[in-house]
Scaffold this active site. Structure first.
Site, PDB file in Angstrom:
ATOM      1  N   LYS A 144      26.207  22.433  -3.190  1.00  0.00           N
ATOM      2  CA  LYS A 144      26.547  21.648  -2.104  1.00  0.00           C
ATOM      3  C   LYS A 144      27.679  20.798  -2.452  1.00  0.00           C
ATOM      4  O   LYS A 144      28.894  20.653  -1.598  1.00  0.00           O
ATOM      5  CB  LYS A 144      25.227  20.621  -1.630  1.00  0.00           C
ATOM      6  N   LYS A 160      19.395  15.500  -9.627  1.00  0.00           N
ATOM      7  CA  LYS A 160      18.330  15.065  -8.955  1.00  0.00           C
ATOM      8  C   LYS A 160      17.268  14.462  -9.594  1.00  0.00           C
ATOM      9  O   LYS A 160      17.332  14.431 -11.003  1.00  0.00           O
ATOM     10  CB  LYS A 160      17.819  16.302  -8.363  1.00  0.00           C
ATOM     11  N   LYS A 190      25.488  14.372  -9.073  1.00  0.00           N
ATOM     12  CA  LYS A 190      25.126  13.474  -7.894  1.00  0.00           C
ATOM     13  C   LYS A 190      24.022  14.163  -7.172  1.00  0.00           C
ATOM     14  O   LYS A 190      23.962  15.359  -6.988  1.00  0.00           O
ATOM     15  CB  LYS A 190      26.318  13.406  -6.862  1.00  0.00           C
ATOM     16  N   SER A 216      28.026   9.666   1.378  1.00  0.00           N
ATOM     17  CA  SER A 216      27.696   9.069  -0.182  1.00  0.00           C
ATOM     18  C   SER A 216      28.896   9.065  -1.011  1.00  0.00           C
ATOM     19  O   SER A 216      29.243   7.953  -1.672  1.00  0.00           O
ATOM     20  CB  SER A 216      26.566   9.673  -0.774  1.00  0.00           C
ATOM     21  N   THR A 263      24.292  13.051   7.879  1.00  0.00           N
ATOM     22  CA  THR A 263      23.678  14.306   7.644  1.00  0.00           C
ATOM     23  C   THR A 263      23.868  15.106   9.006  1.00  0.00           C
ATOM     24  O   THR A 263      24.617  16.162   9.039  1.00  0.00           O
ATOM     25  CB  THR A 263      22.561  14.290   7.372  1.00  0.00           C
ATOM     26  N   ASN A 320      15.234  11.000  10.712  1.00  0.00           N
ATOM     27  CA  ASN A 320      16.607  10.672  10.508  1.00  0.00           C
ATOM     28  C   ASN A 320      17.499  11.782  11.096  1.00  0.00           C
ATOM     29  O   ASN A 320      18.205  11.608  12.012  1.00  0.00           O
ATOM     30  CB  ASN A 320      16.936   9.983   9.179  1.00  0.00           C
TER      31      ASN A 320
HETATM   32  P1  NAD Z   1      12.320  11.926   7.663  1.00  0.00           P
HETATM   33  O1  NAD Z   1      11.357  11.461   6.857  1.00  0.00           O
HETATM   34  O2  NAD Z   1      13.320  10.864   8.357  1.00  0.00           O
HETATM   35  O3  NAD Z   1      12.119  13.036   8.944  1.00  0.00           O
HETATM   36  C1  NAD Z   1      11.348  14.049   8.673  1.00  0.00           C
HETATM   37  C2  NAD Z   1      10.794  14.545  10.109  1.00  0.00           C
HETATM   38  O4  NAD Z   1      10.012  15.665   9.753  1.00  0.00           O
HETATM   39  C3  NAD Z   1       9.700  13.248  10.424  1.00  0.00           C
HETATM   40  O5  NAD Z   1       9.933  13.115  12.077  1.00  0.00           O
HETATM   41  C4  NAD Z   1       8.176  13.932   9.980  1.00  0.00           C
HETATM   42  O6  NAD Z   1       7.141  13.927  11.042  1.00  0.00           O
HETATM   43  C5  NAD Z   1       8.740  15.566  10.438  1.00  0.00           C
HETATM   44  N1  NAD Z   1       7.702  16.762   9.917  1.00  0.00           N
HETATM   45  C6  NAD Z   1       6.954  16.421   8.807  1.00  0.00           C
HETATM   46  N2  NAD Z   1       6.278  17.459   8.375  1.00  0.00           N
HETATM   47  C7  NAD Z   1       6.326  18.336   9.799  1.00  0.00           C
HETATM   48  C8  NAD Z   1       5.899  19.665  10.325  1.00  0.00           C
HETATM   49  N3  NAD Z   1       5.123  20.456   9.518  1.00  0.00           N
HETATM   50  N4  NAD Z   1       6.511  20.041  11.566  1.00  0.00           N
HETATM   51  C9  NAD Z   1       7.443  19.452  12.203  1.00  0.00           C
HETATM   52  N5  NAD Z   1       7.873  18.141  11.805  1.00  0.00           N
HETATM   53  C10 NAD Z   1       7.380  17.589  10.428  1.00  0.00           C
HETATM   54  O7  NAD Z   1      13.421  12.913   6.741  1.00  0.00           O
HETATM   55  P2  NAD Z   1      15.329  13.076   7.102  1.00  0.00           P
HETATM   56  O8  NAD Z   1      15.933  12.276   6.102  1.00  0.00           O
HETATM   57  O9  NAD Z   1      15.368  13.326   8.555  1.00  0.00           O
HETATM   58  O10 NAD Z   1      15.252  14.276   6.295  1.00  0.00           O
HETATM   59  C11 NAD Z   1      14.648  15.661   6.808  1.00  0.00           C
HETATM   60  C12 NAD Z   1      15.218  16.983   6.107  1.00  0.00           C
HETATM   61  O11 NAD Z   1      16.624  16.797   6.128  1.00  0.00           O
HETATM   62  C13 NAD Z   1      14.805  16.881   4.688  1.00  0.00           C
HETATM   63  O12 NAD Z   1      14.606  18.450   4.085  1.00  0.00           O
HETATM   64  C14 NAD Z   1      15.903  16.484   4.065  1.00  0.00           C
HETATM   65  O13 NAD Z   1      15.908  16.689   2.355  1.00  0.00           O
HETATM   66  C15 NAD Z   1      16.909  16.970   4.661  1.00  0.00           C
HETATM   67  N6  NAD Z   1      18.246  15.945   4.355  1.00  0.00           N
HETATM   68  C16 NAD Z   1      18.369  14.751   4.878  1.00  0.00           C
HETATM   69  C17 NAD Z   1      19.473  14.053   4.661  1.00  0.00           C
HETATM   70  C18 NAD Z   1      19.537  12.727   5.022  1.00  0.00           C
HETATM   71  O14 NAD Z   1      20.701  12.030   4.772  1.00  0.00           O
HETATM   72  N7  NAD Z   1      18.553  12.208   5.658  1.00  0.00           N
HETATM   73  C19 NAD Z   1      20.578  14.686   3.827  1.00  0.00           C
HETATM   74  C20 NAD Z   1      20.596  15.943   3.313  1.00  0.00           C
HETATM   75  C21 NAD Z   1      19.295  16.686   3.811  1.00  0.00           C
END
Ligand code: NAD
Length: 421
Positions: A93, A105, A69, A350, A189, A219
């Protein structure tokens, strides 16, 4: 970062965890390498009539505990090495949360912002055409990741269903609700991280009104800010890719969310409601109780770890703290709640989506939240206890906890001792 592949760096965590357990040598041999990484070149017709090709991968890192997954990333800098490292993290995880999955992945090396919507749909469908024989509800189940979303998952599930000749929603999670998605996936998350902090508050020494800084306001970042603010905590600083804002007495969350909804940066709220502009790089050094990295990998490094003032770091992003920075934080007495636990609420919901698809029976939101909370609290508590019993960081404890489960499954097929005697 020093020499070596990204996977080599990730494997340091495996070595560290193995020091605290007695596991058969087979276990390490199996977990040191990806089981299979398939590469394809996706050829699509562009809107101008030309053909273009894009490199793509799908990695099934380890499937001892169940079908693999993990998400599919669309990114111009994706590589096979990165895909394998992310699949390794997914393996751990899923084991941390005791989900019946291995880790996988996928990625396409593309900048999706340069594609039209129709090109993006063709590329998403081409990905499934290339990998249809590798994925499947009982084999490998993709999900969204960086720059992929629920609409893309909907196209992919549809393409797979057409290829196999029957509706097969359980092949992919993170789908739109109308196409078999689950309630509660949107904030899963952040909600998982929120339940974890709430449950371990006493152990973490968190009392009363807490001051929170959130790096990345997408998000994960928006939802954690909303959940913690609803409990009366103060959001003192947030950042996005354009910079940061702070307010010692608390930022106006409604104002920040409205700015993001209108496609503006959080920095556009500076000067309103007491919000002051802050250098984006300075956010990690803001005076607060909990720092929540929710942006990208490698944001807290050897060169800025020393300025962190928070007592707790809640890793909602994947890999935001480098291993060198980890040591600095540990020496400062800062507790890091590691990504493979702290952000595992996403893959857990998920999993709920996959279960609901297979049952053909959909749960109300209260049930999703309850089930997520129970798993987060159970695994969070178990990991906390390992950390205390072995006097190790919570990150090492999470890897030990996951490795124990992976080892049990791998060893159940027979160990070196069993076959040699
Ligand atoms: P997203 O794209 O919705 O948000 C990312 C945010 O980070 C945006 O606001 C962007 O502007 C900001 N950003 C980018 N570069 C930056 C910087 N240099 N300084 C500060 N902010 C910066 O992504 P997301 O879904 O919220 O995911 C964020 C992290 O969480 C990632 O590492 C992702 O792998 C991890 N994650 C997300 C989920 C999920 O369900 N959304 C699950 C597990 C892990």
């Amino acid at each position: 970062m020093s020499e070596g592949s990204l996977l080599d760096h990730a494997l340091v965590r495996l070595d560290e965890a193995a020091k605290h357990l007695t596991v058969d040598a087979d276990v390490i041999e199996k977990l040191k390498f990806a089981r299979e990484t398939t590469k394809a070149r996706l050829m699509i017709r562009m809107d101008d009539g030309s053909r273009k090709s894009f490199l793509a991968w799908r990695c099934r890192y380890d499937d001892t505990r169940g079908p693999t997954k993990g998400g599919i990333r669309f990114h111009p800098e994706s590589t096979a090495d990165e895909v394998e490292m992310l699949a390794f993290w997914m393996t751990f995880k899923c084991a941390v949360m005791n989900l019946p999955y291995g880790g996988g992945k996928g990625a396409v090396q593309v900048d999706p912002r340069k594609l039209s919507k129709a090109e993006l749909e063709r590329l998403s469908r081409a990905y499934i055409q290339a990998f249809a024989s590798i994925i499947g509800p009982d084999r490998d189940i993709p999900a969204p990741d960086v720059y992929t979303n629920s609409m893309i998952m909907g196209w992919m599930a549809d393409e797979y269903s057409q290829i196999v000749g029957q509706a097969s929603p359980a092949v992919i999670t993170g789908k739109p609700l109308a196409l078999g998605g689950s309630l509660g996936r949107g904030d899963a998350t952040a909600r998982g991280g929120y339940y974890l902090v709430r449950h371990l508050a006493d152990e973490l020494g968190l009392k009363g009104n807490l001051r929170i800084a959130v790096q990345g306001f997408g998000n994960a970042g928006q939802h954690i800010a909303r959940l913690l603010a609803a409990d009366g905590h103060t959001i003192v600083a947030v950042s996005d890719s354009e910079g940061a804002v702070q307010a010692a007495n608390g930022l106006d969350l409604g104002r920040l969310l409205a700015a993001k909804d209108n496609g503006r940066s959080v920095t556009s709220t500076a000067g309103e409601g007491g919000h002051e502009l802050l250098d984006g790089n300075a956010l990690v050094g803001v005076d607060c109780d909990i720092l929540v990295p929710s942006a990208l990998e490698n944001m807290i490094r050897i060169d800025n770890a020393d300025i962190v003032k928070a007592r707790i770091v809640l890793e909602l992003a994947n890999g935001p703290v480098t291993s060198e920075a980890d040591e600095v934080l540990e020496k400062k007495g800062i507790v890091v709640l590691p990504d493979i636990l702290a952000n595992a609420g996403g893959v857990t919901v998920s999993y709920f989506e996959w279960v609901q698809n297979r049952q053909g029976y959909y749960w109300p939101i209260e049930e999703i939240h309850d089930r997520l909370r129970i798993i987060m609290e159970r695994e969070g508590r178990a990991i906390w206890d390992v950390a205390k019993a072995k006097d190790v960081s919570v990150r090492t404890a999470a890897y030990v906890h996951a490795l124990a489960r992976l080892a049990e499954a791998i060893e159940a097929h027979g160990t070196q001792n069993y076959f040699a005697s």
